[in-house]
Design an enzyme around this catalytic site. Structure first.
Site, PDB file in Angstrom:
ATOM      1  N   ARG A  52      -1.545 -11.277  -1.883  1.00 38.39           N
ATOM      2  CA  ARG A  52      -1.720 -10.831  -1.042  1.00 38.39           C
ATOM      3  C   ARG A  52      -2.793  -9.839  -1.228  1.00 38.39           C
ATOM      4  NH1 ARG A  52      -1.007  -6.698  -4.381  1.00 38.39           N
ATOM      5  NH2 ARG A  52      -1.785  -6.070  -3.223  1.00 38.39           N
ATOM      6  N   GLY A  53      -2.763  -8.896  -0.209  1.00 40.30           N
ATOM      7  CA  GLY A  53      -3.900  -7.855  -0.833  1.00 40.30           C
ATOM      8  C   GLY A  53      -4.900  -8.526   0.514  1.00 40.30           C
ATOM      9  N   ALA A  54      -5.286  -7.649   1.563  1.00 36.78           N
ATOM     10  CA  ALA A  54      -6.111  -7.778   2.320  1.00 36.78           C
ATOM     11  C   ALA A  54      -7.337  -8.510   2.205  1.00 36.78           C
ATOM     12  CB  ALA A  54      -6.501  -6.374   3.205  1.00 36.78           C
ATOM     13  N   ASP A 243      -5.756  -1.859   4.808  1.00 39.48           N
ATOM     14  CA  ASP A 243      -5.427  -3.269   5.166  1.00 39.48           C
ATOM     15  C   ASP A 243      -6.467  -3.262   6.094  1.00 39.48           C
ATOM     16  OD1 ASP A 243      -3.464  -5.062   4.135  1.00 39.48           O
ATOM     17  OD2 ASP A 243      -3.068  -2.927   3.236  1.00 39.48           O
TER      18      ASP A 243
END
Length: 348
Positions: A52-54, A243
């Site tokens: 996860r994390g853009a 994001d």
């Protein structure tokens, strides 16, 4: 470099041809690495927030698409491209909000089309080069974001952050946490406060974990406690990731971010958004064009609890993101510099 950076968020094992990620759903209890081989495994890892994390999602999907494309059988470009497009569209459905996912997929498609006259093996090699370039560009961008962000801060500041925009969300350093890590190297001795970030607790499980591992002075708090901290004068700056950034500066980030921005505005505390230029979506004019992912009700009613903590049959509203109005943002920090209101990204 501190021990935190021994953790590899996402990487490609070229010898064994597997995509390797650290399973963030098992942190902070266990550091478990997963080996992903199939489109289904990659899709699930992104959707279930194992990665996860853009920026990290963008890197993972780039490696994943290159990996899956290498296994496409056939001799002609038309057959290859049809199967490649099916894989691309399938992976695009894993998360709707983070623009890096779509940017990475589009880059790989452009790479294929740019080399369409060449042998398929050459095209597959170019896909690997493009995916690796995305990872290297992210690592360099995060370092520069940290340097620009640090220029806005003073030693000893109290800093509030929401969700996780650190090393675990990118290839290295992070976005919102990058200035903190650079400050740690320079002896700035920041005092950091991390919102737990309900309902998935990215702040409690990930941000608190990685800041503590890096030796940063970090205190965990429930999301609804931030106002009290600000009223006590313990916060001098808020740093958050992003994001997706619309053309006017409206910014989508983890749910709860806009509430923090409203509080910071009331208490006259600078509110900084930090992220690579790849999260700026020039095709998105404002927040009305940002799709907000809504996730399963069980994340609110059951996840993390030994027993269900809500009445059965209760209706649940569980958006994964909210949008911070550009008027609440003091500055947007990118690898190419600091942007102040009114936000104009035309020089990028």
């Amino acid at each position: 470099m501190n021990a935190l950076f021994d953790i590899l968020t996402v990487r490609m094992d070229y010898d064994h041809k597997v995509l390797v990620i650290i399973d963030q759903t098992q942190l902070p209890g266990k550091e478990v690495y997963l080996e992903l081989r199939t489109p289904e495994e990659i899709w699930e890892a992104i959707y279930l927030l194992k990665v996860r994390g853009a920026p990290a999602i963008g890197i993972a999907v780039a490696y994943g698409l290159a990996l899956c494309a290498e296994r496409i059988q056939g001799e002609d470009f038309g057959t290859f491209f049809r199967q490649f497009t099916m894989l691309k569209n399938y992976l695009a459905g894993s998360r709707p909000t983070a623009v890096n996912l779509f940017t990475a997929l589009e880059r790989l498609e452009k790479c294929v089309l740019a080399h369409r006259q060449e042998p398929l093996e050459k095209i597959k090699q170019e896909l690997w080069r493009e995916a690796e370039a995305i990872r290297k560009e992210d690592a360099a961008a995060c370092r520069r974001i940290g340097e620009w962000g640090l220029s806005l801060l003073q030693p000893g500041m109290g800093i509030l952050t929401h969700c996780n925009a650190g090393h675990l969300a990118v290839s290295e350093y992070g976005t919102a946490l990058a200035p903190i890590y650079l400050g740690q190297e320079k002896g700035y001795h920041f005092i950091v406060y991390a919102d737990e970030t309900r309902p998935l607790l990215q702040g409690a499980r990930l941000t608190a974990y990685e800041l503590q591992k890096a030796g940063v002075d970090v205190t965990l708090l429930c999301d609804n406690m931030a106002s009290r901290l600000m009223a006590e004068g313990k916060i001098q700056a808020v740093l958050v990731g992003c994001d997706r950034v619309a053309a006017n500066g409206d910014t989508a980030n983890k749910i709860g971010t806009s509430g923090v921005a409203i509080l910071a505005n009331y208490y006259r505390i600078p509110f900084y958004v930090l992220g690579p230029t790849s999260t700026i979506d020039a095709t998105c004019p404002d927040q009305n064009s940002i799709t907000i992912e809504e996730r399963p009700a069980e994340e609110v009613t059951e996840k993390w609890y030994a027993h269900r903590m809500a009445p059965r049959g209760i209706k649940v509203y569980n958006p994964a993101f909210d949008v911070t109005d550009h008027r609440l943002i003091t500055a947007i920090v990118t690898e190419q510099g600091i942007f102040y209101p009114p936000f104009d990204f035309s020089r990028l």
